[in-house]
Design a protein around this motif. Structure first.
Motif, PDB file in Angstrom:
ATOM      1  N   UNK A  22     -42.464 126.111  12.293  1.00 24.78           N
ATOM      2  CA  UNK A  22     -43.534 125.319  11.596  1.00 24.78           C
ATOM      3  C   UNK A  22     -43.190 124.734  10.173  1.00 24.78           C
ATOM      4  N   UNK A  23     -42.219 125.352   9.346  1.00 25.87           N
ATOM      5  CA  UNK A  23     -41.639 124.804   8.442  1.00 25.87           C
ATOM      6  C   UNK A  23     -41.219 123.224   8.659  1.00 25.87           C
ATOM      7  N   UNK A  24     -40.602 123.053   9.706  1.00 25.26           N
ATOM      8  CA  UNK A  24     -39.800 122.012  10.116  1.00 25.26           C
ATOM      9  C   UNK A  24     -40.736 120.842  10.568  1.00 25.26           C
ATOM     10  N   UNK A  26     -44.681 121.143  10.630  1.00 21.04           N
ATOM     11  CA  UNK A  26     -46.090 120.835  10.391  1.00 21.04           C
ATOM     12  C   UNK A  26     -45.999 119.458   9.405  1.00 21.04           C
ATOM     13  N   UNK A  27     -47.203 118.571   9.656  1.00 22.64           N
ATOM     14  CA  UNK A  27     -47.308 117.347   9.065  1.00 22.64           C
ATOM     15  C   UNK A  27     -47.949 117.920   7.554  1.00 22.64           C
ATOM     16  N   UNK A  29     -47.695 119.570   3.965  1.00 18.03           N
ATOM     17  CA  UNK A  29     -46.562 120.395   2.951  1.00 18.03           C
ATOM     18  C   UNK A  29     -47.219 121.571   2.626  1.00 18.03           C
ATOM     19  N   UNK A  32     -46.350 124.075   5.435  1.00 19.89           N
ATOM     20  CA  UNK A  32     -44.863 124.272   5.628  1.00 19.89           C
ATOM     21  C   UNK A  32     -44.384 125.328   4.453  1.00 19.89           C
ATOM     22  N   UNK A  33     -45.025 125.182   3.268  1.00 17.95           N
ATOM     23  CA  UNK A  33     -44.521 126.224   2.372  1.00 17.95           C
ATOM     24  C   UNK A  33     -44.999 127.418   2.697  1.00 17.95           C
ATOM     25  N   UNK A  36     -42.803 129.071   5.313  1.00 20.01           N
ATOM     26  CA  UNK A  36     -41.722 129.427   4.526  1.00 20.01           C
ATOM     27  C   UNK A  36     -41.643 130.759   4.089  1.00 20.01           C
TER      28      UNK A  36
END
Lengths: 168, 101
Positions: A22-24, A26-27, A29, A32-33, A36
């Protein structure tokens, strides 16, 4: 009991890898955070399975409590939109797949073909005391250098992030 | 119990995902997230080898130093991103070409 532990282990493996995906990809930010966060948490649990209790605790404290907050601050401070919908573009997705595939093949073949020498795993003991002893005897110089590095990073980050006026 | 290979495979997967993030993302903060993923995978490798093939805690100390360096690196990187945003009003790494002359 053994089976349950194994089951929980693979649940956390799936959590770690899945949230890293998902971090890599997902559109947004912010998503993604937050994914992480789960990756860091999953790696912390894997540290627990590796009998590294102090490291698992510091992973949670430093990564989840520190670095992730820093990253979220970074997302908010570097975008003009005050919403969760800060989009990010990706580029070169197909060109990037080539080195990823090559690296994956190399890593996989190395991992699976090397005869790793393994020693019998010992009983898990609390590692805090042992780590502290190592840090203040064998690793004393790197330990002090690390504190110097953190001080330099602290001062440097403040100097860099300070608002400075242009000369005109 | 699971063995060394399982951990090495997990960490290889995390490393490749981090590399993919670095190569494909345009937002600087997302690139930083990719770097953090790769640092985590290296730490996992150190701890796995420390557990399964050394019998001592040296690998855990190395992983601890990785965490320290990751913290310092994240702080400095975000300060640089702030400056980039102030100068160019963007967080796109492709637009950071001030040194290009």
């Amino acid at each position: 009991m053994e089976l349950l532990s194994e089951l929980i282990f693979y649940c956390f493996v799936v959590l770690t890898i899945g949230s890293a995906v998902v971090v890599v990809f997902h559109p947004r930010v912010m998503y993604s955070a937050f994914a992480l966060l789960f990756t860091f948490f999953g790696v912390g649990v894997l540290y627990l399975y590796l009998a590294a209790d102090f490291l698992a605790a510091s992973q949670l404290l430093i990564y989840v409590g520190g670095i992730l907050i820093l990253i979220i601050f970074g997302v908010f401070l570097t975008s003009s939109i005050m919403s969760l919908e800060i989009l990010q573009e990706t580029h070169q997705r197909f060109i990037a797949l080539i080195p990823i595939a090559l690296g994956g093949i190399v890593l996989l073949s190395v991992i699976l073909s090397t005869p790793w020498t393994t020693t019998a795993t010992t009983e898990a003991v609390p590692t805090t005391k042992l780590l502290g002893r190592l840090l203040l005897t064998r690793y004393l110089v790197p330990f002090e250098l690390a504190s110097l590095l953190l001080l330099a990073a602290l001062v440097g980050a403040m100097r860099l992030a300070r608002y400075f006026r242009t000369e005109e | 119990m699971h063995n060394l290979t399982v951990y090495l495979l997990i960490s290889a997967a995390l490393f490749l995902l981090g590399l993919l993030a670095i190569m494909t993302r345009k937002n600087a903060v997302s690139v930083l997230m990719g770097i953090e993923l790769m640092l985590n995978s290296a730490g996992l490798n150190f701890v796995a080898f420390s557990r399964f093939s050394s019998g001592n805690l040296n690998g855990q100390v190395a992983a601890l130093f990785i965490v320290i360096i990751a913290a310092a690196e994240a702080a400095v990187a975000l300060a640089i991103f702030l400056n980039l945003y102030r100068l160019k009003a963007t967080s796109d790494v492709d637009k950071a070409d001030l040194l290009q002359g």
